[in-house]
Structures are given as C-alpha cells and as structure tokens.
Design a protein around this motif. Structure first.
Motif, PDB file in Angstrom:
ATOM      1  N   CYS A  75      34.583  37.654  33.156  1.00  0.00           N
ATOM      2  CA  CYS A  75      34.586  37.057  34.482  1.00  0.00           C
ATOM      3  C   CYS A  75      35.567  37.757  35.423  1.00  0.00           C
ATOM      4  O   CYS A  75      35.560  37.496  36.633  1.00  0.00           O
ATOM      5  CB  CYS A  75      34.931  35.568  34.404  1.00  0.00           C
ATOM      6  SG  CYS A  75      33.491  34.529  34.130  1.00  0.00           S
ATOM      7  N   PHE A  76      36.412  38.610  34.888  1.00  0.00           N
ATOM      8  CA  PHE A  76      37.405  39.324  35.687  1.00  0.00           C
ATOM      9  C   PHE A  76      37.022  40.793  35.816  1.00  0.00           C
ATOM     10  O   PHE A  76      36.353  41.347  34.936  1.00  0.00           O
ATOM     11  CB  PHE A  76      38.786  39.214  35.053  1.00  0.00           C
ATOM     12  CG  PHE A  76      39.362  37.829  35.061  1.00  0.00           C
ATOM     13  CD1 PHE A  76      39.015  36.910  36.041  1.00  0.00           C
ATOM     14  CD2 PHE A  76      40.257  37.428  34.080  1.00  0.00           C
ATOM     15  CE1 PHE A  76      39.539  35.646  36.054  1.00  0.00           C
ATOM     16  CE2 PHE A  76      40.796  36.156  34.075  1.00  0.00           C
ATOM     17  CZ  PHE A  76      40.432  35.257  35.067  1.00  0.00           C
ATOM     18  N   PRO A  77      37.471  41.468  36.874  1.00  0.00           N
ATOM     19  CA  PRO A  77      37.158  42.886  37.044  1.00  0.00           C
ATOM     20  C   PRO A  77      38.087  43.778  36.227  1.00  0.00           C
ATOM     21  O   PRO A  77      39.199  43.387  35.877  1.00  0.00           O
ATOM     22  CB  PRO A  77      37.371  43.097  38.544  1.00  0.00           C
ATOM     23  CG  PRO A  77      38.449  42.136  38.903  1.00  0.00           C
ATOM     24  CD  PRO A  77      38.202  40.917  38.037  1.00  0.00           C
ATOM     25  N   ALA A  78      37.619  44.999  35.959  1.00  0.00           N
ATOM     26  CA  ALA A  78      38.437  45.959  35.226  1.00  0.00           C
ATOM     27  C   ALA A  78      39.539  46.535  36.102  1.00  0.00           C
ATOM     28  O   ALA A  78      40.565  46.990  35.593  1.00  0.00           O
ATOM     29  CB  ALA A  78      37.562  47.083  34.682  1.00  0.00           C
ATOM     30  N   ASP A  79      39.344  46.511  37.408  1.00  0.00           N
ATOM     31  CA  ASP A  79      40.314  47.098  38.337  1.00  0.00           C
ATOM     32  C   ASP A  79      40.425  46.221  39.572  1.00  0.00           C
ATOM     33  O   ASP A  79      39.434  45.640  40.023  1.00  0.00           O
ATOM     34  CB  ASP A  79      39.865  48.508  38.732  1.00  0.00           C
ATOM     35  CG  ASP A  79      40.986  49.325  39.349  1.00  0.00           C
ATOM     36  OD1 ASP A  79      41.535  48.886  40.385  1.00  0.00           O
ATOM     37  OD2 ASP A  79      41.320  50.396  38.801  1.00  0.00           O
ATOM     38  N   ILE A  80      41.618  46.161  40.129  1.00  0.00           N
ATOM     39  CA  ILE A  80      41.841  45.319  41.302  1.00  0.00           C
ATOM     40  C   ILE A  80      41.078  45.827  42.515  1.00  0.00           C
ATOM     41  O   ILE A  80      40.841  45.076  43.474  1.00  0.00           O
ATOM     42  CB  ILE A  80      43.349  45.222  41.610  1.00  0.00           C
ATOM     43  CG1 ILE A  80      43.629  44.045  42.544  1.00  0.00           C
ATOM     44  CG2 ILE A  80      43.879  46.538  42.175  1.00  0.00           C
ATOM     45  CD1 ILE A  80      45.104  43.766  42.737  1.00  0.00           C
ATOM     46  N   ILE A  81      40.640  47.087  42.509  1.00  0.00           N
ATOM     47  CA  ILE A  81      39.882  47.631  43.630  1.00  0.00           C
ATOM     48  C   ILE A  81      38.564  46.880  43.822  1.00  0.00           C
ATOM     49  O   ILE A  81      37.950  46.939  44.895  1.00  0.00           O
ATOM     50  CB  ILE A  81      39.614  49.144  43.418  1.00  0.00           C
ATOM     51  CG1 ILE A  81      39.167  49.816  44.715  1.00  0.00           C
ATOM     52  CG2 ILE A  81      38.594  49.353  42.323  1.00  0.00           C
ATOM     53  CD1 ILE A  81      40.207  49.849  45.785  1.00  0.00           C
ATOM     54  N   SER A  82      38.117  46.154  42.796  1.00  0.00           N
ATOM     55  CA  SER A  82      36.876  45.381  42.904  1.00  0.00           C
ATOM     56  C   SER A  82      36.978  44.257  43.928  1.00  0.00           C
ATOM     57  O   SER A  82      35.971  43.664  44.306  1.00  0.00           O
ATOM     58  CB  SER A  82      36.500  44.796  41.538  1.00  0.00           C
ATOM     59  OG  SER A  82      36.164  45.811  40.622  1.00  0.00           O
ATOM     60  N   TYR A  83      38.202  43.943  44.366  1.00  0.00           N
ATOM     61  CA  TYR A  83      38.395  42.909  45.394  1.00  0.00           C
ATOM     62  C   TYR A  83      38.451  43.499  46.795  1.00  0.00           C
ATOM     63  O   TYR A  83      38.693  42.765  47.756  1.00  0.00           O
ATOM     64  CB  TYR A  83      39.689  42.132  45.119  1.00  0.00           C
ATOM     65  CG  TYR A  83      39.654  41.291  43.877  1.00  0.00           C
ATOM     66  CD1 TYR A  83      38.881  40.136  43.818  1.00  0.00           C
ATOM     67  CD2 TYR A  83      40.380  41.647  42.751  1.00  0.00           C
ATOM     68  CE1 TYR A  83      38.841  39.365  42.668  1.00  0.00           C
ATOM     69  CE2 TYR A  83      40.361  40.871  41.598  1.00  0.00           C
ATOM     70  CZ  TYR A  83      39.593  39.736  41.557  1.00  0.00           C
ATOM     71  OH  TYR A  83      39.551  38.969  40.421  1.00  0.00           O
ATOM     72  N   ALA A  84      38.254  44.821  46.928  1.00  0.00           N
ATOM     73  CA  ALA A  84      38.399  45.470  48.235  1.00  0.00           C
ATOM     74  C   ALA A  84      37.342  45.001  49.227  1.00  0.00           C
ATOM     75  O   ALA A  84      37.605  44.911  50.431  1.00  0.00           O
ATOM     76  CB  ALA A  84      38.346  46.982  48.075  1.00  0.00           C
ATOM     77  N   THR A  85      36.133  44.710  48.729  1.00  0.00           N
ATOM     78  CA  THR A  85      35.081  44.251  49.638  1.00  0.00           C
ATOM     79  C   THR A  85      35.376  42.831  50.108  1.00  0.00           C
ATOM     80  O   THR A  85      35.959  42.036  49.363  1.00  0.00           O
ATOM     81  CB  THR A  85      33.715  44.277  48.941  1.00  0.00           C
ATOM     82  OG1 THR A  85      33.777  43.475  47.756  1.00  0.00           O
ATOM     83  CG2 THR A  85      33.336  45.685  48.551  1.00  0.00           C
ATOM     84  N   PRO A  86      35.007  42.498  51.331  1.00  0.00           N
ATOM     85  CA  PRO A  86      35.247  41.133  51.829  1.00  0.00           C
ATOM     86  C   PRO A  86      34.550  40.112  50.941  1.00  0.00           C
ATOM     87  O   PRO A  86      33.488  40.393  50.377  1.00  0.00           O
ATOM     88  CB  PRO A  86      34.646  41.149  53.236  1.00  0.00           C
ATOM     89  CG  PRO A  86      34.608  42.598  53.616  1.00  0.00           C
ATOM     90  CD  PRO A  86      34.371  43.355  52.348  1.00  0.00           C
ATOM     91  N   PRO A  87      35.126  38.925  50.784  1.00  0.00           N
ATOM     92  CA  PRO A  87      34.484  37.881  49.973  1.00  0.00           C
ATOM     93  C   PRO A  87      33.213  37.383  50.630  1.00  0.00           C
ATOM     94  O   PRO A  87      33.011  37.566  51.837  1.00  0.00           O
ATOM     95  CB  PRO A  87      35.553  36.781  49.908  1.00  0.00           C
ATOM     96  CG  PRO A  87      36.361  36.983  51.151  1.00  0.00           C
ATOM     97  CD  PRO A  87      36.388  38.474  51.387  1.00  0.00           C
ATOM     98  N   CYS A  88      32.347  36.784  49.837  1.00  0.00           N
ATOM     99  CA  CYS A  88      31.135  36.196  50.395  1.00  0.00           C
ATOM    100  C   CYS A  88      31.517  35.058  51.327  1.00  0.00           C
ATOM    101  O   CYS A  88      32.333  34.206  50.978  1.00  0.00           O
ATOM    102  CB  CYS A  88      30.230  35.660  49.280  1.00  0.00           C
ATOM    103  SG  CYS A  88      29.478  36.944  48.289  1.00  0.00           S
ATOM    104  N   SER A  89      30.945  35.058  52.504  1.00  0.00           N
ATOM    105  CA  SER A  89      31.235  34.008  53.470  1.00  0.00           C
ATOM    106  C   SER A  89      30.142  32.959  53.389  1.00  0.00           C
ATOM    107  O   SER A  89      29.002  33.201  53.786  1.00  0.00           O
ATOM    108  CB  SER A  89      31.309  34.593  54.888  1.00  0.00           C
ATOM    109  OG  SER A  89      31.557  33.587  55.838  1.00  0.00           O
TER     110      SER A  89
END
Length: 287
Positions: A75-89
C-alpha cells in the motif's frame, strides 16, 4: 498543510546524501519518534514512517500515490517521489450534512494494514495492446463502470467465462470525510468488521416507514428530524456515486491481500445508484 499527503508532496523532491534520510528528515515534521537505523533500505525507512502516521492518526491520505509498490507494504510507494503528483481532488460532504459515523479505523501491525474499505469484486481482466514498457489492461468489476489500468506488473487475464482462482478487488478506502468528518484526530465509534452501506441508509431512514402517528405524537418537529436523517442518507449515496480514486488488490491467501501498483491514478465510478445498495464496508488485511 492539513494532511499527510500534502506534506509528503512538499517533501517528494527532497534530495539527501544518505537515502534513509529522506524519511528520517521528516520525523520532526510529522512529530514521530522512531529509531534511526542507518543501513536499512529507503523503502524500509519510508515504510516505517508511513506506518506510524497511519497508526497514530488514522490519516489514509498517504495511500494516494502512483508508481511502484514498496517491499515494506504494497500500500506504500517504493520512493517518496511517488507523491510528487497532485492528489486526487474529490468532493466531500460538509460537516453539517452528516456528522456521525460508525466504522473501523485503519490499523497497522506487523507490516500489515487493516484497511476499512468499500470493495468491488473484479470479474474480468484483459490485456490491451500498447507501450511495450508497460502493460495496459481493461478491467471490469461488479457495480463499477469499465476502466483501464496501466501497470508494470503482469496481471492474470480472466473473465466470467474463464475465471481464475485468485480474487481481485477494486477498493475505495473508507474515509471519514465522506461523512463530513475531516478531522483525523476525532474519535470514531467502532462497528462490526463488515457493515452494509445500504443497511446503514435503511436503518437511518426506517422511521419514514412507521405507522401513522398517534394523537399524542410530537408532530411536525419529529417529522422534520426524520426527513433530515433521510436527506443525509440520500446525500451520502449521491456522494458515493461520484468518481473516486481506487486501489487494485489481489488476494494472496485467505483474508490477506496485496496492492497492485499502477502508473496512473485508478479512477473508478459506480454504474448507478442501485449498485450502491449492495456495497459492503469490509476490512481487508493488506501486506
């Protein structure tokens, strides 16, 4: 920044000399106190941080990412860069529309996430032609409109005619904000492991089907309260019918599942209001 997802997006492009420090440098920002173990992999360091955030606060916004899954927990990403995209609004109901909820809170233990969610069973997965570097699949699930998923992982192709022994679900993590409860520190009343959303609606509106009021009934005031409860239930159903960000999970063994990572947000939507009546809130153990 109100939730964990916004903080993680802010920190997603941070570069550190030692890879573990990407997670360690966020301990103060999230007010967590965890052991510093230099030499562990960045996936483990980030996984321990995210696990603590979910366990302490119940904030599941950290599940909103695209990219590759972590070996710590799918459920978690391998790298924090996976959060770079804006969250779903996604739209949410206001606090004055629906004020109380009965549901389980997410719980992390032994690298397993017990996640309350609305589950839609997948009944067809077919691969489509596309980029050789990625696999694109057409997916059908009970109660949902057909959708397309792009992933680096190889999915088993199956259909109703040619079923597979492995079970797949598209799940919507249960978020208290659906019921107008945005404060993650607010206490919840725990309910059974599985609770029917349809039953919840029916029980709230059951008073609309009572016998004719007797002569000593409260009258207009009581009818107004019943009408308000029924109206809240209907608004919840409408909200659940809107598009949402889904997770694809595959059953590993009885009661345990693993998230299938995707390269893009999986945006799903129920087919019609009738589909919502049969949905169940259930708790899945995700590895």
């Amino acid at each position: 920044m109100r939730d964990a997802r916004q903080k993680l997006q802010w920190a997603s492009k941070r570069v550190t000399t030692v890879q573990e420090d990407t997670a360690y440098s966020l301990f103060g920002i999230f007010d967590v106190h965890l052991p510093v173990i230099y030499g562990e992999r960045k996936q483990s360091a980030l996984g321990r941080l995210l696990q603590d955030i979910v366990s302490r606060s119940g904030d599941i916004t950290s599940l909103d990412w695209v990219g590759q899954s972590s070996e710590f927990n799918s459920c978690f990403p391998a790298d924090i860069i996976s959060y770079a995209t804006p969250p779903c609004s996604l739209p949410s109901l206001s606090e004055d529309e629906i004020q109380t909820a009965n549901t389980n809170a997410p719980l992390f233990a032994n690298r397993r996430l017990r996640l309350p969610c609305i589950a839609f069973r997948v009944n067809e997965v077919k691969r489509r032609r596309g980029d050789a570097a990625h696999s694109t699949y057409g997916v059908k699930a009970d109660g949902l409109r057909d959708l397309v998923i792009t992933t680096d992982e190889t999915l088993i192709q199956f259909s109703r005619v040619k079923p597979t022994q492995q079970t797949f679900f598209l799940v919507r993590p249960w978020d208290r904000r659906l019921l107008g409860l945005p404060d993650f520190s607010e206490q919840l009343t725990f309910a059974d492991e599985e609770e029917s959303v349809g039953d919840w609606s029916e029980s709230e509106s059951a008073s609309d089907h009572t016998d004719e009021p007797s002569s000593d009934s409260p009258g207009e005031e009581e009818l107004s309260v019943d009408s308000d409860i029924h109206s809240r239930s209907l608004r919840l159903m409408v909200h659940l019918g809107q598009a949402f960000s889904a997770l694809l999970v595959a059953q590993q063994r009885v009661g345990e599942y693993k998230r299938v990572a995707s390269d893009h947000n999986i945006i799903a939507q129920v087919k019609d209001m009738a589909s919502i009546d049969i949905l169940n809130i259930r708790t899945l153990d995700i590895l």
